[in-house]
Write an enzyme that holds these catalytic residues in place. Structure first.
Site, mmCIF file in Angstrom:
data_model
loop_
_atom_site.group_PDB
_atom_site.id
_atom_site.type_symbol
_atom_site.label_atom_id
_atom_site.label_comp_id
_atom_site.label_asym_id
_atom_site.label_seq_id
_atom_site.Cartn_x
_atom_site.Cartn_y
_atom_site.Cartn_z
ATOM 1 N N VAL A 114 0.836 -1.202 -0.028
ATOM 2 C CA VAL A 114 -0.088 0.042 0.081
ATOM 3 C C VAL A 114 0.940 1.212 -0.110
ATOM 4 O O VAL A 114 1.756 1.372 1.187
ATOM 5 C CB VAL A 114 -0.934 0.008 1.291
ATOM 6 C CG1 VAL A 114 -1.622 1.245 1.426
ATOM 7 C CG2 VAL A 114 -1.743 -1.085 1.270
ATOM 8 N N ASP A 115 1.019 2.115 -1.098
ATOM 9 C CA ASP A 115 1.756 3.182 -1.098
ATOM 10 C C ASP A 115 0.945 4.497 -0.195
ATOM 11 O O ASP A 115 0.003 4.342 0.315
ATOM 12 C CB ASP A 115 2.002 3.714 -2.566
ATOM 13 C CG ASP A 115 0.754 4.076 -3.291
ATOM 14 O OD1 ASP A 115 -0.312 4.299 -2.851
ATOM 15 O OD2 ASP A 115 0.935 3.936 -4.605
ATOM 16 N N SER A 116 1.776 5.324 -0.204
ATOM 17 C CA SER A 116 1.060 6.774 0.532
ATOM 18 C C SER A 116 -0.320 7.101 0.145
ATOM 19 O O SER A 116 -0.974 7.320 1.264
ATOM 20 C CB SER A 116 2.291 7.767 0.418
ATOM 21 O OG SER A 116 2.220 8.257 -1.070
#
Lengths: 81, 415
Positions: A37-39
């Site tokens: 999960v990225d920012s």
């Protein structure tokens, strides 16, 4: 709301909102490293948590969330006062 | 030094006629219509209630589930068509492959992620600024389709996006060919996509009186060059061509569909939606593309018209072809496949380029369907209603966009 209810709902949100495969998710999973999960995804999750648990999670508190379990902690604190 | 030549080695498409090149071509040859009553939303209140939709598109066939929801439908179409085209070309790049540095993308779109745009404006209005998705902008911007293709398929060369409305993907193909010609890349994914069948754009096009309102007879609504035409029918989808430097393709033994021979452009400089009467602007784009290809008007065996089915376009385009080709215009078959596919806007030029390439390969001209009543202002050979066998060496594809953007592309045989 007891903790297991929050955990169960959290997993549902990760599957439904972020498209993560259910069997990959454990309470100890790290968002970035284990679940990729990225920012932007973290922001999406926070918005989903706020909507679904009717809580407000300020950015400075959100910064400390790195695992699923920590996300459950913060929701539990807010929901149960 | 001889100019580097650009050939076509892969094709991919998702469009109202089919979700593969094979199905699309079979449907186009049979004169099928992709137009129905709109199902993407309830069109009851709308002046125009019909469109050519891509039915049953499942993005997860091509895209990991986690990614699907981060893409507007427009980018999903482009991703799917790109995956097909690369597979067809037998090209795949690993992240550390030096060849990946010489492979790029040119994507065109008219209105980008307009579905997301509409949805998120609703969120902003109804629920306030703190509920707007962090992905709203990345889903809306038209270039993201190409950006995503570079990320997914490891294409680290030039990466551009053309946004010249309904000429966008024709510009993408032409610009991609130029990039290869000038030695900035050996391979380019070139094409475009559109997913604009959403309330905002249907309403606006309808208000502009650009859309057909033949709501009770959808399959016969898109009728380019017919005297009873009353506007275009919106379509959606994507088409992508793999363009490749000819020697590069020969060296790896790639199957070659044909060659990008010529690219011509002009601006009408006249009006935001209406073509310049007489078609002088469009005619110049056609003449430029012939000159670029090193061909004479008599060399062209088939024209895939812009042919939108609006009263103004079809008569003006007819006049423009006569201006560019002279009396030879009457001998060149010219069909509008928008009669079948609807108008893919920013995806139209690429889909029609793809159909030109197949026309050359198979010696078959796809028809203009729904051609029933001749219009005195449209008096060329429009390949009415049935596909026709013909030898096609060189084919031209016209694309014109709101704003007065005119593009013509010329395609030739593999040799």
């Amino acid at each position: 709301m007891d903790r297991s209810e929050i955990e169960s709902k959290m997993v549902d949100l990760l599957v439904e909102e972020l498209g993560i495969e259910r069997d990959k998710i454990a309470m100890g999973s790290k968002f970035e490293e284990d679940l990729e999960v990225d920012s932007l995804g973290v922001v999406e999750l926070l918005m989903a948590l706020e909507d679904n648990f009717d809580v407000n999670i300020p950015d400075e508190e959100a910064e400390n969330i790195t695992t699923v379990s920590e996300a459950v902690d913060i929701v539990a604190t807010k929901v149960n006062g | 030094m001889a100019r580097r030549r650009v050939v076509i080695t892969g094709l991919g498409t998702i469009n109202p006629l089919g979700q593969s090149v094979v199905d699309t071509w079979q449907q186009a040859r049979s004169g099928a219509s992709g137009v129905t009553r709109i199902t993407h939303f309830d069109p009851t209140e709308f002046r125009a209630q019909i469109a050519a939709e891509v039915e049953g598109f499942d993005p997860e066939v091509y895209i990991p589930r986690k990614e699907v929801r981060r893409l507007d439908r427009n980018a999903q179409f482009f991703w799917a068509a790109s995956a097909q085209a690369l597979q067809d070309a037998d090209l795949a790049y690993e992240e550390d492959d030096p060849a990946a540095l010489r492979a790029g993308v040119a994507c065109g779109s008219g209105i980008g992620g307009i579905i997301t745009f509409q949805d998120e404006v609703g969120v902003l209005r109804d629920r306030g600024p703190n509920r707007v998705s962090p992905l709203a902008i990345t889903k809306i911007i038209s270039n993201m389709a190409g950006g995503l293709a570079s990320i997914e398929f490891n294409l680290f060369g030039p990466n551009i996006c053309t946004v010249t409305a309904c000429a966008a993907s024709a510009n993408a193909i032409g610009d991609a060919a130029e990039i290869i010609r000038r030695d900035d890349a050996d391979v380019m994914l070139a094409g475009g996509s559109e997913a604009g069948i959403v309330e905002l754009s249907v309403a606006s096009f309808a208000s502009a009186r650009a859309l057909s309102t033949r709501n009770d007879d959808p399959e016969r609504a898109s009728r380019p060059f017919d005297a009873d035409r009353d506007g275009f029918v919106m379509g959606e989808g994507a088409a992508v061509l793999v363009l490749e430097e000819r020697q590069h393709a020969l060296d790896r033994g790639a199957a070659i569909y044909g060659e990008v021979m010529g690219y011509g452009m002009s601006a009408d400089g006249y009006h935001i939606t209406m073509p310049r009467p007489g078609g002088a602007g469009a005619a110049r784009a056609m003449s430029h593309s012939l000159r670029d290809a090193g061909l004479e008007p008599g060399d062209i065996d088939y024209i895939n018209a812009h042919g939108t089915s609006t009263p103004a376009n079809d008569s003006t385009e007819t006049a423009a072809v006569k201006a560019a080709f002279g009396d030879i215009a009457y001998k060149i078959p010219m069909s509008s496949t928008k009669s079948m596919t609807g108008h893919l806007l920013g995806g139209a030029g690429a889909l029609e380029a793809l159909l030109c390439v197949l026309a050359i390969r198979d010696g078959v001209l796809p028809p203009t369907i729904n051609y029933e009543t001749p219009d005195p202002d449209c008096d060329l050979d429009y390949v009415p209603n049935e596909a026709r066998e013909a030898t096609v060496n060189y084919a031209m594809s016209n694309s014109f966009g709101f704003g007065g953007h005119n593009v013509a592309l010329v395609f030739g045989p593999p040799s």
